[in-house]
Write an enzyme that holds these catalytic residues in place. Structure first.
Site, PDB file in Angstrom:
ATOM      1  N   ASP A 179       0.804  -1.214   0.000  1.00 10.56           N
ATOM      2  CA  ASP A 179       0.000   0.000   0.000  1.00 10.56           C
ATOM      3  C   ASP A 179       0.836   1.263   0.000  1.00 10.56           C
ATOM      4  O   ASP A 179       0.313   2.356  -0.216  1.00 10.56           O
ATOM      5  CB  ASP A 179      -0.847   0.030   1.278  1.00 10.56           C
ATOM      6  CG  ASP A 179      -2.251  -0.425   1.042  1.00 10.56           C
ATOM      7  OD1 ASP A 179      -2.766  -0.205  -0.055  1.00 10.56           O
ATOM      8  OD2 ASP A 179      -2.838  -1.008   1.970  1.00 10.56           O
TER       9      ASP A 179
HETATM   10  C1  GLC Z   1      -1.116   3.061   5.707  1.00  5.29           C
HETATM   11  C2  GLC Z   1      -0.246   1.997   6.335  1.00  5.29           C
HETATM   12  C3  GLC Z   1      -0.189   0.773   5.510  1.00  5.29           C
HETATM   13  C4  GLC Z   1      -1.603   0.366   5.224  1.00  5.29           C
HETATM   14  C5  GLC Z   1      -2.376   1.489   4.545  1.00  5.29           C
HETATM   15  C6  GLC Z   1      -3.799   1.098   4.301  1.00  5.29           C
HETATM   16  O1  GLC Z   1      -0.554   3.526   4.553  1.00  5.29           O
HETATM   17  O2  GLC Z   1       1.042   2.454   6.546  1.00  5.29           O
HETATM   18  O3  GLC Z   1       0.498  -0.258   6.181  1.00  5.29           O
HETATM   19  O4  GLC Z   1      -1.606  -0.750   4.403  1.00  5.29           O
HETATM   20  O5  GLC Z   1      -2.377   2.603   5.358  1.00  5.29           O
HETATM   21  O6  GLC Z   1      -4.497   1.998   3.508  1.00  5.29           O
HETATM   22  C1  GLC Z   2      -1.428  -3.456   5.479  1.00  2.94           C
HETATM   23  C2  GLC Z   2      -2.662  -3.538   4.622  1.00  2.94           C
HETATM   24  C3  GLC Z   2      -2.481  -4.513   3.479  1.00  2.94           C
HETATM   25  C4  GLC Z   2      -1.219  -4.238   2.750  1.00  2.94           C
HETATM   26  C5  GLC Z   2      -0.031  -4.190   3.688  1.00  2.94           C
HETATM   27  C6  GLC Z   2       1.231  -3.774   2.989  1.00  2.94           C
HETATM   28  O1  GLC Z   2      -1.286  -4.596   6.226  1.00  2.94           O
HETATM   29  O2  GLC Z   2      -3.774  -3.907   5.380  1.00  2.94           O
HETATM   30  O3  GLC Z   2      -3.570  -4.427   2.605  1.00  2.94           O
HETATM   31  O4  GLC Z   2      -1.039  -5.246   1.799  1.00  2.94           O
HETATM   32  O5  GLC Z   2      -0.271  -3.261   4.702  1.00  2.94           O
HETATM   33  O6  GLC Z   2       1.223  -2.428   2.652  1.00  2.94           O
END
Ligand code: GLC
Ligand code: GLC
Length: 808
Positions: free
Chosen positions: A483
């Protein structure tokens, strides 16, 4: 250092010290009513949706931490203490917190008075039971007062924490005997109220927080508790609470049990009122009557235990390694249930206000859950598919209560659609229920747009093919699994969301990760097409997967490992020539899982690079070297200090991909070593460094370049649960559901000489005994004494099936 111990026979983790490094929590409830409960009684409860139907108030990031939850006070003369340690914080003579499957029990003692507080949510019940049993172990009679207190949340957790000009005037309650009713907003648009009750005559009550606490006081020194008298207050707005006061006399050796209930009631419009402005309490009284006696509570606890015994029995292993066994048999599966239920909504790191059900998260959570309750997995797949768009793309999240896509987070996370293929295939391989493919499912939840689930899968696969970039690799869009790798966001303004802003929509940033993912899941989809009636589509998609594999090889291979991506300028991300972020974990895992480069030796090379450059004693880091400056062309990933979160933290979720990849190249030692490094039970001794619960996975452990290397954060709600369970159950222990039956292909190191797995699969109990004579070698199978060819167990008509496996 440890703060507790596993009790495997009871399936509990027993904490013997209230001062754990962080609150160590548990979850109560599996269907509609949920509670979080910490090892000192903190936490909160909600009905279905942690944001919109929150029953009790909890202060995230408050001081002191973890205040709120189930407040109980025991007063004996001047001695005042809490049976869960908090909120009084009085040193106890004895303290134990037993976190079990769906229940938590506190066993504490002070001045010869023993307390046992048992908290759980019964099956099919919209409420939490707290049974407090007090026992006088001394030779003298004890006069005791017990005070309870819960603080109501005004239902919508966001408004409750923000909209004070309104909510300070809303609070309304009713008091009747041993029950206090919270009815804020019931007069107008709500059809639900909550209650807090006790099955014993009371000598006082409070419903106004200010009256209960008094000026300058907190939960650890309420004026009414210190003064020995309740104020019998009726809340008018401000902060409504529910507090009961009970008096009891305990003779030497005598014990007394009190049953408190925190309940949620929904009433139909026609039956809302008993009389003008008096709520209809009939359903609440019925709920109280169901748990008025110890026998009723005991029966419900037995039922809860039986429920878990049954669920867990679907996969049980004996390996000779008690840590591995307890994770597989108990805790990993338990965590899979919790992540399936709650996605990423409510934990001690997720406030329950923000993230609803994630599309990719929920699809992956299902992979570790489907063997437990396939019928719920089925419903979930159909719910998730319904937020997909006609072009195959999808909303990234939805709210569990409304099931509508969440426009705030939007769309365009280009890995999302393929996860639907992953989970639908996993469901069919587990159950054989291909009929799900014919279920009509709407697009974007719009009635009238229904198409069979099969069509949704088709659009998912074609979505990738319709969104390819200059190298023939998939466009990344807002982000893929990571993400925080936001290649089109170019954000320079604080407060902009990295996931939703798009200041430079390049239309060319590509993901090698999605490339690998496509090869893996497009082939699964092609297999479905072959089996269920579309040979032409099957062949086309296999050809497309082949082309993708070639593109990954031609443009995604960096010489020693797979690249991560191409950015918006067409530059490499995650290559040896990059200044920072030269190697990323994700494509090494997924590409090898997809079989890319196995024949050519590249897969092995990539994994050796992972070992050399990313592996630490606490697990495999996400990337290396970490970004030391902010790169607007990369996005959020470079916003974290080095070693934290996606910027080179040990992101536990993708460690199992590496472990699985090691099984693909038949390297059992490293496959297991990768599993072991992040597995919480093996980290128990290091609890002062690791800090989160030793019985569940955390999303992240601070990486090598972090100042707090080895410190975990964000426990419980993480895709790590499902993926580690898939890894250990299907790849290390090697029991893989296929369309034709269970495949048996274990890949474990020599220390595991004999292993027994008991697995319920499509109604048959398989007892599989594995002799690991040549780790990583080929399995030879005998079923009920007869040799079979290949490694797939034919589907059996019997109810029991004994399988001997020799790895030779
Ligand atoms: C934030 C977090 C990330 C997560 C994302 C979800 O960016 O750092 O880990 O997956 O939010 O939208
Ligand atoms: C968080 C989010 C997941 C994403 C991950 C890596 O765990 O929930 O959707 O894949 O971060 O960014």
């Amino acid at each position: 250092m440890t703060y507790g111990a596993f009790d495997d026979a009871a399936k509990e983790y027993v904490i013997h010290e209230p001062g754990t490094p962080l609150p160590w929590i548990n979850y109560l409830g599996n269907q509609d009513f949920f509670s979080l409960i910490s090892n000192t009684g903190g936490g909160y409860s909600f009905y279905r949706d942690a944001k919109l139907r929150r029953l009790t108030r909890y202060r995230y990031n408050g001081v002191p931490g973890d205040s709120g939850g189930r407040n109980y006070y025991i007063a004996e003369g001047d001695a005042l203490w809490s049976p869960a340690f908090s909120p009084m914080l009085t040193p106890l003579d004895d303290y134990r917190c037993r976190h079990g499957l769906g229940y938590t029990i506190f066993e504490t003692r002070k001045n010869g008075l023993e307390a046992e507080l048992c908290c759980f949510v019964p099956q099919e019940y919209a409420g939490e039971i707290n049974r407090l049993v007090l026992r006088n172990t001394t030779e003298t009679t004890k006069e005791i007062q017990i005070v309870s207190a819960v603080e109501w949340c005004l239902w919508n957790a966001v408004d409750d924490a923000a909209n004070f000009q309104r909510n300070f005037s809303l609070g309304e309650v009713e008091v009747e005997g041993g029950a206090i009713y919270h009815k804020s907003e019931y007069r107008e648009r709500r059809n639900h109220y909550a209650f807090h009750s006790v099955n014993h005559p009371t000598v006082g009550f409070d419903t106004s927080r200010d009256a209960f606490l008094g000026k300058f006081a907190g939960w650890n020194n309420p004026r009414t508790v210190l003064g020995g008298r309740s104020a019998d207050s009726i809340a008018q707005g401000w902060a409504p609470i529910a507090s009961h006061r009970i008096h009891c006399t305990l003779q030497p050796g005598e014990s007394k049990s009190l049953i408190f209930i925190l309940g949620y009631v929904e009433v139909s419009e026609a039956e809302k009122w008993e009389s003008p402005n008096v709520i209809n309490k009939k359903p609440a009284r019925e709920m109280m009557a169901r748990f008025a006696t110890d026998a009723q509570v005991d029966a419900a606890l037995r039922q809860l235990r039986g429920y878990w015994e049954d669920l867990l029995s679907n996969y049980q292993v004996r390996t000779g390694d008690e840590k591995l066994d307890r994770m597989v048999n108990i805790w990993n599966q338990y965590q899979c249930m919790v992540t399936f239920n709650l996605s990423r909504s409510a934990s001690y790191f997720e406030s329950g206000m923000g993230r609803g059900m994630g599309f990719r998260d929920s699809c992956q959570d299902l992979l570790g859950f489907v063997h437990m309750v396939p019928a719920r997995a089925r419903r979930r797949i159909l719910d998730i598919a319904a937020i997909q768009f006609e072009d195959g793309g999808t909303w990234h999240q939805y709210q569990p209560l409304t099931k509508q896509g969440n426009a705030d987070v939007g769309t365009g996370f280009n890995d999302d659609p393929l996860w639907l293929v992953a989970c639908a295939c996993a469901y069919i391989r587990e159950t054989g229920d291909a009929a799900i493919l014919n279920e009509p499912v709407a697009f974007n939840t719009k009635p009238g747009t229904e198409a069979p689930l099969f069509e949704h899968l088709r659009r998912s696969v074609h979505y990738t093919l319709q969104n390819l970039g200059p190298h023939g690799l998939p466009l990344i869009g807002r982000a893929d699994w990571n993400d925080c790798l936001n290649l089109n966001c170019f954000s320079t303004q604080p407060g902009e969301s990295f996931q939703t802003c798009a200041n430079y929509e390049s239309g060319i940033a590509e993901s090698v990760f999605i490339g690998g993912m496509f090869v893996l899941y497009a082939r699964e989809y092609a297999e479905l097409c072959r089996l269920y009636g579309d040979a032409g589509e099957s062949a086309d998609i296999l050809a497309a997967a082949q082309r993708m594999e070639e593109a990954v090889f031609a443009h995604g291979w960096d010489g020693e490992w797979f690249l991560r991506a191409y950015d918006a300028y067409g530059n490499k991300v995650g290559g040896a020539d990059c200044e920072e972020g030269q190697i990323y974990i994700e494509p090494q895992g997924l590409c090898v899982m997809a079989g890319i480069g196995v024949k050519e030796g590249c897969a092995k090379k990539a994994l050796d690079s992972v070992k050399e450059r990313l592996t630490t004693e606490y697990g495999t880091c996400l990337l290396s070297p970490c970004y030391t400056t902010y790169h607007k062309e990369l996005g959020e990933i470079s916003s974290y200090p080095p070693g934290y979160k996606e910027n080179g933290g040990i992101f536990c979720h993708n460690n199992p991909w590496i472990s699985i990849a090691e099984t693909v190249v038949k390297n059992p030692d490293e496959a297991f070593a990768v599993y072991r490094r992040t597995c919480p039970a093996y980290l128990e001794e290091k609890s002062d460094i690791h800090r989160t619960e030793p019985y569940v996975y955390s999303q992240m452990i601070a990486g090598r370049e972090a100042a707090t290397f080895g410190e975990a954060k964000n426990s419980w709600l993480t895709g790590t649960a499902a993926w580690t369970f898939v890894n250990v159950s299907q790849y290390l222990l090697g029991i893989i559901p296929t369309h034709e039956g269970l495949r048996v292909a274990p890949c474990l190191p020599a220390q595991f000489a004999t292993i027994t797995v008991r697995r319920r699969y499509r109604g048959v109990w398989y007892t599989i005994t594995i002799e690991n004579k040549n780790p990583g070698g080929a399995p030879r199978l005998t079923v009920d004494g007869a040799n079979i060819s290949g490694d797939v167990l034919p589907l059996s008509g019997q109810s029991e099936c004994a399988v001997q496996v020799v790895i030779a």
